[in-house]
Design an enzyme around this catalytic site. Structure first.
Site, mmCIF file in Angstrom:
data_model
loop_
_atom_site.group_PDB
_atom_site.id
_atom_site.type_symbol
_atom_site.label_atom_id
_atom_site.label_comp_id
_atom_site.label_asym_id
_atom_site.label_seq_id
_atom_site.Cartn_x
_atom_site.Cartn_y
_atom_site.Cartn_z
ATOM 1 N N ASP A 1 4.371 2.891 6.527
ATOM 2 C CA ASP A 1 3.775 2.565 7.822
ATOM 3 C C ASP A 1 4.763 1.979 8.810
ATOM 4 O O ASP A 1 5.825 1.483 8.449
ATOM 5 C CB ASP A 1 2.665 1.529 7.631
ATOM 6 C CG ASP A 1 3.235 0.141 7.329
ATOM 7 O OD1 ASP A 1 4.009 0.019 6.356
ATOM 8 O OD2 ASP A 1 2.932 -0.810 8.074
ATOM 9 N N ASP B 1 14.838 -0.994 0.588
ATOM 10 C CA ASP B 1 15.617 -1.202 1.805
ATOM 11 C C ASP B 1 16.652 -2.299 1.498
ATOM 12 O O ASP B 1 17.668 -2.030 0.881
ATOM 13 C CB ASP B 1 14.621 -1.575 2.908
ATOM 14 C CG ASP B 1 15.231 -1.671 4.288
ATOM 15 O OD1 ASP B 1 15.867 -0.715 4.731
ATOM 16 O OD2 ASP B 1 15.052 -2.709 4.945
ATOM 17 N N GLU C 1 7.512 2.306 -6.418
ATOM 18 C CA GLU C 1 7.710 1.734 -5.073
ATOM 19 C C GLU C 1 7.846 2.848 -4.041
ATOM 20 O O GLU C 1 8.214 3.982 -4.374
ATOM 21 C CB GLU C 1 8.981 0.855 -5.132
ATOM 22 C CG GLU C 1 9.457 0.251 -3.836
ATOM 23 C CD GLU C 1 8.501 -0.774 -3.233
ATOM 24 O OE1 GLU C 1 7.329 -0.450 -3.057
ATOM 25 O OE2 GLU C 1 8.968 -1.881 -2.897
ATOM 26 N N ASP C 2 7.557 2.525 -2.790
ATOM 27 C CA ASP C 2 7.710 3.518 -1.722
ATOM 28 C C ASP C 2 9.169 3.650 -1.278
ATOM 29 O O ASP C 2 9.716 4.739 -1.225
ATOM 30 C CB ASP C 2 6.796 3.201 -0.524
ATOM 31 C CG ASP C 2 6.890 1.753 -0.040
ATOM 32 O OD1 ASP C 2 7.685 0.969 -0.598
ATOM 33 O OD2 ASP C 2 6.152 1.404 0.898
ATOM 34 N N LYS D 1 0.828 -1.195 0.000
ATOM 35 C CA LYS D 1 0.000 0.000 0.000
ATOM 36 C C LYS D 1 0.862 1.245 0.000
ATOM 37 O O LYS D 1 0.410 2.344 -0.242
ATOM 38 C CB LYS D 1 -0.881 0.017 1.266
ATOM 39 C CG LYS D 1 -1.672 -1.245 1.473
ATOM 40 C CD LYS D 1 -2.300 -1.243 2.901
ATOM 41 C CE LYS D 1 -2.803 -2.624 3.215
ATOM 42 N NZ LYS D 1 -3.090 -2.788 4.644
HETATM 43 P P1 IMP Z 1 12.983 -4.470 1.046
HETATM 44 O O1 IMP Z 1 13.785 -4.700 2.307
HETATM 45 O O2 IMP Z 1 13.749 -3.635 0.052
HETATM 46 O O3 IMP Z 1 12.498 -5.768 0.489
HETATM 47 O O4 IMP Z 1 11.745 -3.609 1.497
HETATM 48 C C1 IMP Z 1 10.494 -4.165 1.520
HETATM 49 C C2 IMP Z 1 9.411 -3.234 1.951
HETATM 50 O O5 IMP Z 1 9.558 -2.997 3.344
HETATM 51 C C3 IMP Z 1 9.357 -1.848 1.331
HETATM 52 O O6 IMP Z 1 8.729 -1.816 0.097
HETATM 53 C C4 IMP Z 1 8.525 -1.138 2.385
HETATM 54 O O7 IMP Z 1 7.161 -1.384 2.163
HETATM 55 C C5 IMP Z 1 9.006 -1.786 3.663
HETATM 56 N N1 IMP Z 1 10.044 -0.927 4.291
HETATM 57 C C6 IMP Z 1 11.380 -0.975 4.145
HETATM 58 N N2 IMP Z 1 11.975 -0.021 4.866
HETATM 59 C C7 IMP Z 1 10.984 0.679 5.455
HETATM 60 C C8 IMP Z 1 10.946 1.819 6.322
HETATM 61 O O8 IMP Z 1 11.961 2.449 6.692
HETATM 62 N N3 IMP Z 1 9.711 2.224 6.726
HETATM 63 C C9 IMP Z 1 8.565 1.609 6.346
HETATM 64 N N4 IMP Z 1 8.538 0.549 5.536
HETATM 65 C C10 IMP Z 1 9.740 0.082 5.101
HETATM 66 MG MG MG Z 2 6.646 -1.415 -0.379
#
Ligand code: IMP
Ligand code: MG
Length: 181
Positions: A159, A103, A99-100, A43
């Site tokens: 979130d 990470d 994407e938001d 979301k």
């Molecule tokens: P990934 O670690 O790149 O796979 O991130 C996966 C998902 O975790 C992202 O798309 C976000 O939805 C969530 N996420 C990662 N870092 C943060 C943060 O600092 N705050 C909130 N959500 C996060």
């Molecule tokens: Mg995300």
């Protein structure tokens, strides 16, 4: 758990919108004359997606995809589940994932491969935020709104425990309240 404390404002709504306008114009130029399928990730990317697409002047279709990586707490594990898929045929299409935040990179790394299986013409990424210090896989977005430090970011769609998505700015949780991984 203790009451969460919200940190300073990192980016205001005006700053985010201005950056979305810049990237939207750049995307418009880069895909000139081409069709573009824009896929927002649910979301978290919803607010950023709204700002961005108003600035993309191309023949577009939009859709949303929901992918979540299993894991407890605040970090992803690399095991990703898609719970809402794309409604369109992506064969020979240009796809832009919106994407938001990136990470570890696990989620998008998986999603990119998942979409590439449908043999699109191209798959690129536009992320509102990038946290490169946390990367675990080799993944780079073509379009990046802002680069952030290793903080737990909230607001503007992002979130913590499903809260704070509605904040009209980007902030972070004070590190003392973020659970250990
Ligand atoms: P990934 O670690 O790149 O796979 O991130 C996966 C998902 O975790 C992202 O798309 C976000 O939805 C969530 N996420 C990662 N870092 C943060 C943060 O600092 N705050 C909130 N959500 C996060
Ligand atoms: Mg995300």
């Amino acid at each position: 758990m203790t009451e969460e404390t919200i940190g300073k404002i990192l980016y205001t709504e005006d700053e985010i919108r201005a950056r979305a306008a810049e990237l939207g114009k750049q995307i418009t130029q880069d895909y000139k004359g081409e069709e573009l399928i824009i896929l927002g990730t649910l979301k978290g990317a919803v607010m950023w997606m709204c700002d961005l697409i108003k600035n993309i002047n191309l023949d577009t279709k939009i859709d949303f995809i929901s992918a979540s990586s299993y894991g407890s707490g605040t970090t992803s594990t690399g095991i990703v589940k898609v719970s809402k898929d794309v409604d369109f045929d992506l064969y020979k299409k240009n796809v832009l994932i919106v994407e938001d935040i990136i990470d570890t990179g696990f989620t998008l790394n998986y999603l990119k491969k998942y979409l590439q299986d449908r043999r699109p013409k191209s798959v690129k990424i536009c992320t509102m935020l990038d946290k490169p210090s946390r990367r675990r896989v080799d993944l780079t977005a073509e379009y990046i709104g802002f680069v952030v430090d290793d903080l737990f970011i909230i607001g503007y769609g992002l979130d913590f425990d499903q809260k704070y998505r509605n904040l009209p700015y980007i902030s972070y949780l004070e590190p003392s309240v973020v659970p250990e991984e």
